[in-house]
Design an enzyme around this catalytic site. Structure first.
Site, short mmCIF file in Angstrom:
data_model
loop_
_atom_site.label_atom_id
_atom_site.label_comp_id
_atom_site.label_asym_id
_atom_site.label_seq_id
_atom_site.Cartn_x
_atom_site.Cartn_y
_atom_site.Cartn_z
N TYR A 6 0.83 -1.22 0.00
CA TYR A 6 0.00 0.00 0.00
C TYR A 6 0.86 1.26 0.00
O TYR A 6 0.54 2.22 0.69
CB TYR A 6 -0.93 0.03 1.23
CG TYR A 6 -1.79 -1.19 1.40
CD1 TYR A 6 -2.71 -1.57 0.44
CD2 TYR A 6 -1.70 -1.95 2.56
CE1 TYR A 6 -3.51 -2.68 0.60
CE2 TYR A 6 -2.50 -3.07 2.73
CZ TYR A 6 -3.40 -3.43 1.76
OH TYR A 6 -4.19 -4.53 1.93
N TYR A 133 -14.49 -4.44 2.95
CA TYR A 133 -13.14 -4.91 2.61
C TYR A 133 -13.09 -6.41 2.90
O TYR A 133 -13.40 -6.84 4.00
CB TYR A 133 -12.07 -4.20 3.43
CG TYR A 133 -10.69 -4.75 3.14
CD1 TYR A 133 -9.96 -4.30 2.06
CD2 TYR A 133 -10.16 -5.77 3.92
CE1 TYR A 133 -8.72 -4.83 1.75
CE2 TYR A 133 -8.91 -6.32 3.62
CZ TYR A 133 -8.20 -5.84 2.54
OH TYR A 133 -6.97 -6.39 2.24
N ASP A 223 -17.46 -12.53 7.26
CA ASP A 223 -16.01 -12.38 7.18
C ASP A 223 -15.56 -11.80 8.52
O ASP A 223 -15.59 -10.59 8.71
CB ASP A 223 -15.64 -11.46 6.01
CG ASP A 223 -14.14 -11.19 5.94
OD1 ASP A 223 -13.41 -11.64 6.85
OD2 ASP A 223 -13.71 -10.52 4.99
N LYS A 250 -6.32 -13.42 10.58
CA LYS A 250 -5.59 -12.48 11.44
C LYS A 250 -5.23 -13.04 12.83
O LYS A 250 -4.18 -13.63 12.98
CB LYS A 250 -6.35 -11.16 11.52
CG LYS A 250 -6.33 -10.41 10.18
CD LYS A 250 -6.68 -8.95 10.31
CE LYS A 250 -6.27 -8.20 9.06
NZ LYS A 250 -7.33 -8.03 8.07
C1 LIG Z 1 -7.38 -8.41 6.62
C2 LIG Z 1 -8.69 -8.83 6.13
C3 LIG Z 1 -8.81 -9.77 5.08
C4 LIG Z 1 -7.62 -10.29 4.32
O1 LIG Z 1 -6.77 -11.07 5.09
P1 LIG Z 1 -5.26 -11.32 4.58
O2 LIG Z 1 -4.73 -12.31 5.56
O3 LIG Z 1 -4.58 -10.00 4.62
O4 LIG Z 1 -5.36 -11.85 3.20
C5 LIG Z 1 -10.08 -10.17 4.72
N1 LIG Z 1 -11.17 -9.68 5.32
C6 LIG Z 1 -11.09 -8.80 6.33
C7 LIG Z 1 -12.35 -8.32 7.00
C8 LIG Z 1 -9.85 -8.32 6.76
O5 LIG Z 1 -9.78 -7.41 7.74
#
Ligand SMILES: *Cc1c(COP(=O)(O)O)cnc(C)c1O
Length: 399
Positions: A6, A133, A223, A250
């Site tokens: 980024y 996102y 998600d 994460k």
């Molecule tokens: C960080 C994130 C992702 C992507 O995860 P990566 O391990 O960086 O590929 C997907 N969805 C959400 C809500 C996120 O915060």
């Protein structure tokens, strides 16, 4: 040469060179700072946690990785059993992958193929939220609504397979009214939209979404890559409203190694379970179910439970509310707090220019984005350290 994320490489500031890390602290050669970002929201137990480090070390002494194609092992079996009992409802079927983006891709693929397997070929559309996102891979960029990625839609022309709606119930109802026959899923970051600007919304939206998904046979995907493991003040938002597919990443490994999981419920799993090999889920990241990642994830969940992390998160929220009480500034549009997330949204992003080095000098690492000055601290933070982070945020406006 490292190509940093980024960043416009031509104009970016020199990154801080980290030589050591312990607890909430990051160390450079001659300075230390509290990581108020938790390394992109993942390091919930802080750095160099003895239990987590030992888990990795012990597993590395046996084997670090074997593939899951034709092979299996104890760490992945234990982790999937643990998630099966720990996660709500019948979210019992764990598909592992190496990153959150890939795990979201898997969820979207599952939702589409679930209907293809049933012969419902018209359900090709994804319903998603504005400012969503979901990751940086192509389909997740499309499902998301990050302005930085709009060039993709522009390059390809409008994508007819993704519909974005705001987090308001009338918009949700309208979308289902118009599109329900063609939708295969609704995907959301539940309650807290992270990278889209730390936007918080009401549970009633998700409750209504669950009802509409049931009514029209649309799969609901949460998600929780960012919101999972307590960040919203709930263990998982899935504890409050049950999705059909849950994505975790994460904090899954306590921020030790990249790993993620797509967890399906019985209904979704059954949609693939068949004598016909064409109905199988055709996916398999090389490093899925990595033994080091699974070992550390297991220990991370153990720490979360044994050390009463939900209480820690409630305390972080209470201290944050107390410290932010009555704080305002004409340049601030809104202050939002939810669980272990605090965000000061400013009216004009240029207000935050220079904040990172200001915070650095005060011993705090921060990385504002868009209009957001935020903190997502490791849960092991002390009250004093947390106050330092919040005081630094406030001090920026008092200069
Ligand atoms: C960080 C994130 C992702 C992507 O995860 P990566 O391990 O960086 O590929 C997907 N969805 C959400 C809500 C996120 O915060």
């Amino acid at each position: 040469m490292i190509w940093y994320p980024y960043q416009q490489m031509k104009t970016m500031n020199e990154p801080y060179h980290i030589t050591d890390a312990r607890g909430v602290w990051l160390y450079t050669q001659d300075h230390r700072m509290i990581d108020s970002v938790s390394s992109w929201w993942s390091v919930i137990h802080g750095y160099r946690h003895p239990v987590l480090t030992a888990a990795i070390r012990e597993q590395a002494d046996r084997f670090s990785h074997v593939m899951l194609g034709g092979l299996t092992h104890e760490p992945v079996q234990k982790l999937s059993a643990r998630l099966e009992s720990w996660l709500p409802g019948d979210l019992d079927y764990c598909f592992f992958s190496d990153s959150g983006s890939v795990a979201v891709e898997v969820a979207l693929k599952m939702a589409l193929q679930y209907y293809v397997n049933r012969g419902e070929m018209r359900r090709t559309k994804i319903l998603s939220l504005t400012h969503a996102y979901h990751g940086d891979t192509f389909k997740t960029m499309e499902a998301g609504d990050d302005e930085d990625y709009h060039f993709i839609l522009e390059a390809y022309g409008e994508n007819p397979h993704v519909i974005h709606i705001p987090t308001r119930i009338p918009a949700l109802e309208e979308a289902f009214r118009l599109w329900h026959e063609q939708l295969n899923c609704l995907i959301v970051e539940p309650l807290l939209q992270g990278a889209g600007g730390m936007r918080m919304y009401d549970l009633s939206f998700l409750q209504r979404a669950r009802k509409l998904c049931d009514k029209y046979g649309v799969l609901l995907i949460f998600d929780e890559v960012a919101t999972g493991f307590g960040r919203t003040g709930n263990r998982f938002v899935a504890d409050l409203v049950l999705p059909d597919i849950l994505v975790l990443g994460k904090a899954l490994t306590g921020g030790y190694i990249g790993h993620a999981v797509t967890v399906a419920n019985r209904k979704v799993y059954d949609g693939f379970y068949d004598d016909d090999p064409r109905k199988a889920l055709m996916h398999g990241p090389t490093f899925m179910g990595n033994a080091l990642a699974c070992s550390v994830a297991l220990k991370s969940i153990e720490l979360f439970e044994q050390n009463h992390y939900m209480e820690k998160i409630r305390r972080i929220e209470a201290v944050t509310r107390r410290e932010m009480e009555g704080f305002s500034d004409p340049r601030i549009r809104e202050i939002r707090i939810m669980g272990g997330c605090a965000c000061i949204e400013v009216r004009d992003p240029s207000v935050l220019e220079g904040y990172q080095s200001f915070a650095y000098r005060r011993g705090v690492f921060s990385r504002p984005f868009l209009n957001c000055l935020y903190a997502m601290v490791p849960y092991i933070i002390t009250e004093e350290e947390l106050v330092t982070v919040l005081e630094t945020m406030k001090a920026w406006f008092r200069r």
